[in-house]
Design a protein around this motif. Structure first.
Motif, PDB file in Angstrom:
ATOM      1  N   ARG A  77     -11.519  11.041  -1.103  1.00  0.00           N
ATOM      2  CA  ARG A  77     -11.489  11.286   0.339  1.00  0.00           C
ATOM      3  C   ARG A  77     -10.055  11.194   0.832  1.00  0.00           C
ATOM      4  O   ARG A  77      -9.204  10.569   0.183  1.00  0.00           O
ATOM      5  N   PRO A  78      -9.757  11.804   1.969  1.00  0.00           N
ATOM      6  CA  PRO A  78      -8.371  11.788   2.458  1.00  0.00           C
ATOM      7  C   PRO A  78      -7.955  10.395   2.918  1.00  0.00           C
ATOM      8  O   PRO A  78      -8.788   9.565   3.284  1.00  0.00           O
ATOM      9  N   GLY A  79      -6.660  10.147   2.903  1.00  0.00           N
ATOM     10  CA  GLY A  79      -6.156   8.869   3.390  1.00  0.00           C
ATOM     11  C   GLY A  79      -5.498   8.058   2.288  1.00  0.00           C
ATOM     12  O   GLY A  79      -5.513   8.419   1.109  1.00  0.00           O
ATOM     13  N   THR A  80      -4.916   6.934   2.717  1.00  0.00           N
ATOM     14  CA  THR A  80      -4.202   6.082   1.760  1.00  0.00           C
ATOM     15  C   THR A  80      -4.763   4.672   1.773  1.00  0.00           C
ATOM     16  O   THR A  80      -5.391   4.242   2.747  1.00  0.00           O
ATOM     17  N   LEU A  81      -4.525   3.975   0.683  1.00  0.00           N
ATOM     18  CA  LEU A  81      -4.945   2.583   0.549  1.00  0.00           C
ATOM     19  C   LEU A  81      -3.700   1.738   0.317  1.00  0.00           C
ATOM     20  O   LEU A  81      -2.947   1.965  -0.641  1.00  0.00           O
ATOM     21  N   LEU A 102      -5.037  -8.032  -0.792  1.00  0.00           N
ATOM     22  CA  LEU A 102      -5.347  -7.596   0.570  1.00  0.00           C
ATOM     23  C   LEU A 102      -5.415  -6.070   0.542  1.00  0.00           C
ATOM     24  O   LEU A 102      -4.548  -5.428  -0.064  1.00  0.00           O
ATOM     25  N   THR A 103      -6.426  -5.490   1.183  1.00  0.00           N
ATOM     26  CA  THR A 103      -6.528  -4.031   1.226  1.00  0.00           C
ATOM     27  C   THR A 103      -6.590  -3.553   2.667  1.00  0.00           C
ATOM     28  O   THR A 103      -7.285  -4.142   3.497  1.00  0.00           O
ATOM     29  N   PHE A 104      -5.841  -2.479   2.928  1.00  0.00           N
ATOM     30  CA  PHE A 104      -5.816  -1.877   4.267  1.00  0.00           C
ATOM     31  C   PHE A 104      -5.968  -0.366   4.103  1.00  0.00           C
ATOM     32  O   PHE A 104      -5.216   0.260   3.352  1.00  0.00           O
ATOM     33  N   PHE A 105      -6.959   0.211   4.802  1.00  0.00           N
ATOM     34  CA  PHE A 105      -7.194   1.648   4.719  1.00  0.00           C
ATOM     35  C   PHE A 105      -6.420   2.375   5.813  1.00  0.00           C
ATOM     36  O   PHE A 105      -6.525   2.031   6.987  1.00  0.00           O
ATOM     37  N   ASN A 106      -5.628   3.354   5.399  1.00  0.00           N
ATOM     38  CA  ASN A 106      -4.875   4.199   6.336  1.00  0.00           C
ATOM     39  C   ASN A 106      -4.002   3.375   7.283  1.00  0.00           C
ATOM     40  O   ASN A 106      -3.930   3.644   8.476  1.00  0.00           O
ATOM     41  N   GLN A 107      -3.375   2.340   6.746  1.00  0.00           N
ATOM     42  CA  GLN A 107      -2.491   1.501   7.569  1.00  0.00           C
ATOM     43  C   GLN A 107      -1.168   1.269   6.837  1.00  0.00           C
ATOM     44  O   GLN A 107      -0.710   0.141   6.663  1.00  0.00           O
TER      45      GLN A 107
END
Length: 719
Positions: free
Chosen positions: A77-81, A95-100
């Motif tokens: 899927r589009p976006g970054t991790l 720690l995980t942040f989606f699209n940040q």
């Protein structure tokens, strides 16, 4: 720097950019609106747990150092991790942040801070997804701050995708640090008597509590503020209505002739409520009364007597109904009650959008000339082309189906006309006080004599699937006795998932069946194939049929030319067929308590005993099944209204039926805070009796102005 007050604009206090974001996300523009955005709940920061022993699923706080930072595209899927590894020296956690991606600027290798979040696990590695954190330059400062804040609850706010709870809290803390005074809406004597906190202290303790013990007293104080301000605003509105000059409408020979012609004695409640309305109509200010009563309790009779009293002086009455079917039925019912002597004199007239153009012009002319002293219609009454000669009374049937703008449009066609609002949905006392506090409320509890009553049973298909066939057999047994039946479906066509434009939407709740299986179309097709229904006359009724066709079907059913009517909830209100003995409600779990009770009231209206079968696949123990069982357990609509309120909470009950101040309670809960609301109303009545203009209560006046702004005040005035 100028002092910050509740009326200060957010732009001048937090800057244009943040103010614009808050305005877009929440519609708030002032400091008072920001500080009234209360936390939804509080999270515990948890113990300062070593990373090696973090418990999965719990909220914890750790002090740690950033060891590595990486960004990669998400798979599929589009976006970054953004993945950040932090360590306390003994263990590591991700720690995980989606699209940040922008967080890289903060979370640099070597930075230390306090991290709070719920522990998750992914591929046997513990992790925080989107944790809250605060970074420090000095490790000793971080550790000292963490220990000091260990017991401090974390406020969790209603947030949006553009403004997080964390960001809201930081903004509120910054603003609160500059607020030095909040005027207390409560009189000092009242505040001390009930042991409440000063206003500023309560607001600070709710947004920035030092420990969990500070929250409840703060919340209790602000609940009382909300109840008191709301009740004072409603009572002020009542004062304003009573300051208007209305045309008094004395009773006379029209009413006497009508009462003498009645073939039955009015019930004690009908007499009591009728006397109150008769007195209201003779007052110097406009009547503003809500009459609630069970289905078939005689609300239409009470309203018609009021119309006759207005007609005595040449005035007109307009009754607005939510559907074409109901409006036509009201007209027939009124003409029947008036009889051949009074009906020609008063010329009851139907005005709806579906009338042929020539008929509609004739009807509009009778209304404009004053010939028609009783006018029944739908939204067509609101048209700019509809004018009245002397509109003296507005009757709103099933008020929850109309917005305040529509009611005001109709009321504006007269000169301060009297208003009578009818509802067959019993309203719990606390809701009546909170939502309709500026109306006088009358209740008709007793039903006319001769009603045989209704028996209600649940057909639980989840446990007893064989009962489905028995339901259809039971209908044929009633038809064989010369009686009629309703079958109510939650949709027109289950395959198309078509909503009925004339029917209230069914609630989606925990425990209901995933999708509608039985629409009007499916039931009609099934019965057409059923040999036992070969000689049973079955017809359908729903909101997408043309108005004349709907009316024709209803009249044929009323004349006994149809045995079984398969319909949507378009039959919920106003359908009166004394020979109808049975109602089957398919997928009953898809309907609310009040709606099931309203539907059930369509049978057992004559001398025949009524039977209601609630067919459901909802499992035992779910809320959906609890609703269905509650309806089967009692036929007391007022008891069911309380049950409904407890099951659903007031969010659904209040809904958007009202506008402005009454549509969104912040901390107040009408079930839990019933006694508090009653105390607040009594206190507000005392204050306004002594100080109608609130000249000596500036804190209360300011609070009402903030809580009930110009738009909300206009909405209150229209109600």
């Amino acid at each position: 720097m100028p002092p910050v007050t509740l009326s200060s604009t957010l732009e001048e206090v937090v800057g244009a950019k943040t103010a614009a974001t808050l305005r877009r996300a929440f519609g708030m523009t002032t400091v008072g609106e920001l500080l009234a955005h209360y936390p939804r709940r509080y999270a515990r920061r948890g113990e300062l747990t070593p990373i090696a022993s973090l418990p999965v699923g719990e909220q914890v706080t750790i002090v740690a150092e950033v060891r590595s930072v990486s960004v990669r595209p998400m798979r599929g899927r589009p976006g970054t991790l953004l993945e950040v590894v932090i360590s306390d020296g003994a263990g590591t956690v991700n720690l995980t942040f989606f699209n940040q991606q922008w967080r890289q600027a903060d979370l640099r290798v070597g930075r230390q801070g306090i991290f709070s979040g719920k522990v998750g696990e992914f591929k046997q590695q513990k992790q925080f997804a989107h944790p809250d954190y605060e970074l420090f330059d000095d490790e000793g400062e971080a550790r000292q701050s963490a220990e000091a804040r260990q017991r401090q609850p974390i406020p969790i706010y209603p947030a949006t995708s553009t403004v997080s709870s964390w960001q809201l809290h930081k903004t509120i803390v910054a603003v609160l640090s500059r607020v030095t005074e909040i005027p207390d809406p409560l009189p000092e004597a009242l505040r001390r008597a009930v042991g409440l906190l000063p206003a500023l202290t309560a607001v600070r303790h709710l947004h920035t509590p030092d420990d969990i013990e500070q929250i409840d007293p703060a919340r209790h104080t602000l609940r009382m503020h909300e109840a008191f301000v709301l009740q004072a605003a409603l009572l002020q509105q009542r004062q304003e209505v009573r300051a208007l000059a209305a045309t008094a409408r004395p009773a006379g020979e029209l009413l006497e002739r009508f009462d003498a012609s009645l073939p039955f004695a009015r019930t004690p409640d009908q007499v009591t409520v009728g006397d109150r309305i008769e007195a209201d109509l003779q007052a110097d200010w406009p009547m503003n009364r809500l009459v609630q009563g069970e289905v078939g309790s005689g609300k239409t009779l009470v309203a018609l007597r009021a119309m006759l009293q207005v007609a005595q002086s040449g005035g007109q009455s307009a009754l607005i109904a939510p559907t074409e079917v109901l409006a036509a039925q009201h007209l027939r019912s009124i003409a029947r009650m008036l009889g051949p002597r009074l009906a020609p004199e008063l010329m009851p007239t139907l005005l709806t959008g579906q009338l042929p153009a020539a008929e509609r012009r004739k009807a509009a002319l009778r209304v404009a000339s004053g010939q028609a002293r009783i006018v029944v219609g739908t939204h067509a009454l609101l048209s700019s082309t509809t004018t009245f000669a002397d509109l003296g009374l507005v009757v709103v049937d099933e008020q929850h189906r109309f917005g305040v703008e529509q009611r005001e449009t109709l009321r504006a066609k007269g000169n301060a006309p009297h208003v009578l609002v009818l509802t067959a949905t019993p309203i719990p006392r606390t809701v009546a006080m909170t939502v309709f506090g500026d109306l006088d409320v009358s209740t008709i509890r007793t039903l006319p004599a001769g009603r045989a009553g209704i028996e209600t049973f649940v057909a639980p298909l989840a446990e007893k699937p064989g009962w489905f066939a028995r339901v259809w057999e039971r209908i044929t047994e009633e038809v064989a006795l010369g009686r009629q039946a309703f079958v109510v479906c939650a949709a027109i066509d289950a395959a198309a998932k078509e909503p009925d434009p004339d029917a209230p939407s069914a609630p989606a709740v925990e425990g209901e069946t995933e999708r509608t299986r039985w629409g009007v179309v499916q039931v009609a097709e099934m019965l057409a194939r059923d040999e036992s229904y070969r000689d049973v006359r079955v017809e359908v009724l729903h909101g997408k049929m043309p108005a004349d066709q709907k009316d024709a079907v209803m009249q044929a059913f009323a004349r006994g030319e149809i045995d079984v009517l398969v319909a949507t909830t378009v039959v919920e209100v106003g359908v009166d067929v004394p020979n109808a003995s049975t109602m089957v409600i398919l997928e009953a779990d898809r309907f609310g308590v009040s709606q099931l009770h309203q539907l059930r009231g369509r049978v057992g209206r004559g001398g025949l005993p009524g039977l209601c079968l609630l067919v459901t696949e909802a499992a035992v123990g779910t809320m959906a099944r609890s609703r269905v069982q509650a309806v089967a357990r009692t036929s007391d609509g007022f008891e069911l209204a309380e049950v409904d309120l407890e099951l659903r909470g007031e969010g659904d009950v209040l809904g958007d039926a009202q506008s402005g101040a009454r549509s969104s309670l912040r901390l107040l809960r009408v079930v839990a805070d019933a006694d508090l609301i009653a105390r607040a109303r009594a206190a507000a009545e005392r204050v306004l009796a002594e100080d109608p203009t609130l000249a000596s209560h500036p804190g209360l006046a300011d609070a009402i102005d903030r809580r009930v702004g110009q738009q909300e005040r206009a909405a209150l005035a229209k109600n």
